[in-house]
Motif scaffolding. Structure first.
Motif, PDB file in Angstrom:
ATOM      1  N   GLY A 125    -111.230 101.328  52.636  1.00 19.83           N
ATOM      2  CA  GLY A 125    -110.897 101.176  51.232  1.00 19.83           C
ATOM      3  C   GLY A 125    -112.002 100.510  50.443  1.00 19.83           C
ATOM      4  O   GLY A 125    -112.779  99.720  50.973  1.00 19.83           O
ATOM      5  N   VAL A 126    -112.061 100.848  49.176  1.00 17.06           N
ATOM      6  CA  VAL A 126    -112.996 100.235  48.235  1.00 17.06           C
ATOM      7  C   VAL A 126    -112.194  99.811  47.021  1.00 17.06           C
ATOM      8  O   VAL A 126    -111.461 100.619  46.446  1.00 17.06           O
ATOM      9  N   ILE A 127    -112.298  98.554  46.643  1.00 18.87           N
ATOM     10  CA  ILE A 127    -111.627  98.069  45.442  1.00 18.87           C
ATOM     11  C   ILE A 127    -112.687  97.967  44.364  1.00 18.87           C
ATOM     12  O   ILE A 127    -113.648  97.205  44.487  1.00 18.87           O
ATOM     13  N   GLU A 128    -112.537  98.765  43.306  1.00 18.01           N
ATOM     14  CA  GLU A 128    -113.531  98.784  42.233  1.00 18.01           C
ATOM     15  C   GLU A 128    -113.296  97.686  41.202  1.00 18.01           C
ATOM     16  O   GLU A 128    -114.240  97.171  40.621  1.00 18.01           O
ATOM     17  N   ARG A 129    -112.039  97.344  40.952  1.00 23.03           N
ATOM     18  CA  ARG A 129    -111.703  96.279  40.011  1.00 23.03           C
ATOM     19  C   ARG A 129    -110.442  95.597  40.484  1.00 23.03           C
ATOM     20  O   ARG A 129    -109.610  96.200  41.139  1.00 23.03           O
ATOM     21  N   GLY A 130    -110.291  94.332  40.123  1.00 22.79           N
ATOM     22  CA  GLY A 130    -109.075  93.605  40.467  1.00 22.79           C
ATOM     23  C   GLY A 130    -109.153  93.018  41.855  1.00 22.79           C
ATOM     24  O   GLY A 130    -110.216  92.638  42.326  1.00 22.79           O
ATOM     25  N   GLY A 131    -108.034  92.963  42.535  1.00 22.67           N
ATOM     26  CA  GLY A 131    -107.980  92.370  43.857  1.00 22.67           C
ATOM     27  C   GLY A 131    -106.800  92.901  44.631  1.00 22.67           C
ATOM     28  O   GLY A 131    -105.998  93.668  44.121  1.00 22.67           O
ATOM     29  N   ALA A 132    -106.704  92.488  45.864  1.00 22.71           N
ATOM     30  CA  ALA A 132    -105.610  92.928  46.727  1.00 22.71           C
ATOM     31  C   ALA A 132    -105.283  91.809  47.702  1.00 22.71           C
ATOM     32  O   ALA A 132    -106.127  90.969  48.005  1.00 22.71           O
ATOM     33  N   GLY A 133    -104.067  91.800  48.177  1.00 22.01           N
ATOM     34  CA  GLY A 133    -103.644  90.866  49.197  1.00 22.01           C
ATOM     35  C   GLY A 133    -103.056  91.636  50.357  1.00 22.01           C
ATOM     36  O   GLY A 133    -102.477  92.697  50.178  1.00 22.01           O
ATOM     37  N   LEU A 134    -103.231  91.126  51.570  1.00 19.21           N
ATOM     38  CA  LEU A 134    -102.632  91.776  52.721  1.00 19.21           C
ATOM     39  C   LEU A 134    -102.259  90.742  53.765  1.00 19.21           C
ATOM     40  O   LEU A 134    -102.804  89.640  53.793  1.00 19.21           O
ATOM     41  N   LEU A 135    -101.328  91.114  54.592  1.00 16.18           N
ATOM     42  CA  LEU A 135    -100.885  90.270  55.688  1.00 16.18           C
ATOM     43  C   LEU A 135    -101.373  90.912  56.971  1.00 16.18           C
ATOM     44  O   LEU A 135    -101.024  92.043  57.279  1.00 16.18           O
ATOM     45  N   LEU A 136    -102.220  90.198  57.697  1.00 11.70           N
ATOM     46  CA  LEU A 136    -102.828  90.729  58.904  1.00 11.70           C
ATOM     47  C   LEU A 136    -102.631  89.716  60.011  1.00 11.70           C
ATOM     48  O   LEU A 136    -103.067  88.570  59.883  1.00 11.70           O
ATOM     49  N   SER A 137    -101.983  90.107  61.081  1.00  6.92           N
ATOM     50  CA  SER A 137    -101.713  89.212  62.205  1.00  6.92           C
ATOM     51  C   SER A 137    -101.022  87.933  61.744  1.00  6.92           C
ATOM     52  O   SER A 137    -101.385  86.827  62.141  1.00  6.92           O
ATOM     53  N   ARG A 138    -100.060  88.097  60.852  1.00  9.12           N
ATOM     54  CA  ARG A 138     -99.223  87.007  60.342  1.00  9.12           C
ATOM     55  C   ARG A 138     -99.983  85.968  59.519  1.00  9.12           C
ATOM     56  O   ARG A 138     -99.500  84.894  59.275  1.00  9.12           O
ATOM     57  N   ARG A 139    -101.213  86.271  59.116  1.00 11.89           N
ATOM     58  CA  ARG A 139    -101.970  85.376  58.246  1.00 11.89           C
ATOM     59  C   ARG A 139    -102.287  86.135  56.963  1.00 11.89           C
ATOM     60  O   ARG A 139    -102.785  87.249  57.005  1.00 11.89           O
ATOM     61  N   GLU A 140    -102.013  85.522  55.840  1.00 15.84           N
ATOM     62  CA  GLU A 140    -102.240  86.178  54.563  1.00 15.84           C
ATOM     63  C   GLU A 140    -103.725  86.138  54.207  1.00 15.84           C
ATOM     64  O   GLU A 140    -104.390  85.132  54.369  1.00 15.84           O
ATOM     65  N   ARG A 141    -104.240  87.272  53.734  1.00 12.93           N
ATOM     66  CA  ARG A 141    -105.634  87.372  53.287  1.00 12.93           C
ATOM     67  C   ARG A 141    -105.619  87.860  51.856  1.00 12.93           C
ATOM     68  O   ARG A 141    -104.883  88.762  51.520  1.00 12.93           O
ATOM     69  N   ARG A 142    -106.435  87.293  51.028  1.00 11.83           N
ATOM     70  CA  ARG A 142    -106.562  87.737  49.635  1.00 11.83           C
ATOM     71  C   ARG A 142    -108.014  88.086  49.369  1.00 11.83           C
ATOM     72  O   ARG A 142    -108.916  87.369  49.762  1.00 11.83           O
ATOM     73  N   ARG A 143    -108.216  89.191  48.684  1.00 11.03           N
ATOM     74  CA  ARG A 143    -109.551  89.641  48.297  1.00 11.03           C
ATOM     75  C   ARG A 143    -109.587  89.768  46.793  1.00 11.03           C
ATOM     76  O   ARG A 143    -108.693  90.324  46.202  1.00 11.03           O
ATOM     77  N   ARG A 144    -110.629  89.261  46.184  1.00 12.08           N
ATOM     78  CA  ARG A 144    -110.821  89.372  44.728  1.00 12.08           C
ATOM     79  C   ARG A 144    -112.177  89.936  44.433  1.00 12.08           C
ATOM     80  O   ARG A 144    -113.105  89.781  45.084  1.00 12.08           O
TER      81      ARG A 144
END
Length: 65
Positions: free
Chosen positions: A46-65
């Motif tokens: 995936g490529v995020i061109e604008r904004g951000g996303a959050g995901l839960l991976l292995s029970r730990r929350e990750r946020r990307r901006r």
């Protein structure tokens, strides 16, 4: 007219190239959409061109901006 302007509409476009039939491509504007916990059998890049996303991976929350 005064007041907040409406944000971008949510939209998804999915397509395949005849030269790469095993590759599925997606372009999306997802402003408020959320997904329940799930998995996929294939890989995704995936490529995020604008904004951000959050995901839960292995029970730990990750946020990307």
């Amino acid at each position: 007219m005064n007041g907040p302007r409406p944000g971008p509409a949510e939209a998804v476009r999915i397509w395949r190239s005849p030269g790469l039939p095993d590759l599925e491509m997606m372009q999306a504007t997802q402003v408020t959409r959320t997904f329940p916990r799930h998995s996929h059998e294939g890989f995704g890049v995936g490529v995020i061109e604008r904004g951000g996303a959050g995901l839960l991976l292995s029970r730990r929350e990750r946020r990307r901006r």
